[in-house]
Design an enzyme around this catalytic site. Structure first.
Site, mmCIF file in Angstrom:
data_model
loop_
_atom_site.group_PDB
_atom_site.id
_atom_site.type_symbol
_atom_site.label_atom_id
_atom_site.label_comp_id
_atom_site.label_asym_id
_atom_site.label_seq_id
_atom_site.Cartn_x
_atom_site.Cartn_y
_atom_site.Cartn_z
ATOM 1 N N GLU A 103 0.829 -1.206 0.000
ATOM 2 C CA GLU A 103 0.000 0.000 0.000
ATOM 3 C C GLU A 103 0.864 1.256 0.000
ATOM 4 O O GLU A 103 0.512 2.268 -0.604
ATOM 5 C CB GLU A 103 -0.926 -0.019 1.211
ATOM 6 C CG GLU A 103 -1.932 -1.158 1.180
ATOM 7 C CD GLU A 103 -2.908 -1.103 2.331
ATOM 8 O OE1 GLU A 103 -3.971 -0.463 2.182
ATOM 9 O OE2 GLU A 103 -2.597 -1.696 3.384
ATOM 10 N N GLU A 155 -3.708 -9.027 3.113
ATOM 11 C CA GLU A 155 -4.441 -8.814 4.368
ATOM 12 C C GLU A 155 -5.593 -9.795 4.570
ATOM 13 O O GLU A 155 -5.890 -10.180 5.712
ATOM 14 C CB GLU A 155 -4.967 -7.372 4.433
ATOM 15 C CG GLU A 155 -3.906 -6.323 4.745
ATOM 16 C CD GLU A 155 -3.134 -5.846 3.516
ATOM 17 O OE1 GLU A 155 -2.390 -4.862 3.631
ATOM 18 O OE2 GLU A 155 -3.266 -6.475 2.441
#
Length: 259
Positions: free
Chosen positions: A113, A133
């Protein structure tokens, strides 16, 4: 020892994640130092381009599991903690100078990210990248869900995030996730070549064009970033997340509800 080291190469500032003994895992302390380094780079008129890279065997293994484990015990601080991180990640996208991530080894989870917030990415062909995730019962909530579709398209973004798919540099370049790919031994030279192209252009025009392009590509970014944290609060309070962390620590496949 500093967790983030800065190196000036003429008009280019290299900002280096410097926690190699922990695979550059992104801890709260590292986040604080990274914020200071990026704010300084953004404010320095002598810096025309920022290169973000990692020291040691990989770019970064992602968020420090100790910090994630604390959220499993008490998800209440999630929103404030996440806001602090996002303000730093966003600075890579918002500063009026180009930012480039140089990726080697591996770039996973929150680190992926982080590089998505950069303007461009140069990656070693042998390196791997993934937003992983969902494997531990969370979602990418510091810009991953919001930024990835603009780069690779919605369908590929869903595949990468929903399946926690990990891909190598060659595939990442093919689908548009990274701008350039090179053998690991030539990664620095590939980054330098891209930097040289950027420095050959007028800095004011580059900065202004960057702002317009970002606004055009992600007009609803602020709204989707808010949606990310709303969803993450639900995930962090779930048994799936607690089980995901247990499984990670025990090096086994998680036993999620309904699986």
């Amino acid at each position: 020892m500093s967790l983030v080291v800065c190196e000036d190469r003429d008009a280019v500032r290299h900002v280096v994640l410097h926690r190699p003994e922990k695979r550059n895992a992104i801890s709260s302390a590292l986040i604080g130092e990274l914020g200071e380094a990026l704010r300084a780079a953004a404010a320095d008129p002598a810096v025309r381009c920022v290169v973000l890279r990692g020291e040691g065997a990989m770019f970064s293994s992602g968020m420090d599991t100790a910090d994630l484990g604390a959220l499993a015990g008490d998800p209440a601080p999630l929103r404030e903690w996440r806001a602090q991180i996002l303000a730093i990640w966003n600075l890579l996208e918002d500063m009026a100078k180009p930012t480039i991530a140089q990726i080697h080894g591996a770039c996973l989870g929150g680190a992926a990210e982080l590089v998505l917030a950069c303007d461009m990415r140069v990656m070693a062909a042998e390196a791997v990248i993934g937003l992983v995730e969902t494997r531990v019962g969370l979602i990418p909530d510091v810009g991953g869900c919001s930024r990835l579709p603009a780069l690779v398209g919605l369908g590929r973004a869903k595949e990468l995030i929903l399946a926690s798919k990990i891909i190598d540099g060659t595939e990442a370049e093919r689908i548009g996730l990274v701008n350039r790919v090179a053998p690991a031994a030539e990664l620095g030279a590939a980054t330098d070549a891209l930097v040289a192209e950027l420095l050959a252009c007028a800095p004011i025009a580059v900065g202004l064009a960057k702002g317009v392009l970002n606004a055009a590509a992600r007009p609803a970014l602020a709204n989707t970033l808010d949606q990310e944290v709303d969803a993450q609060e639900l995930c962090a309070a779930s048994e799936d997340f607690a089980e995901g962390l247990r499984a990670f620590g025990e090096k086994r496949a998680p036993r999620f509800a309904g699986r």
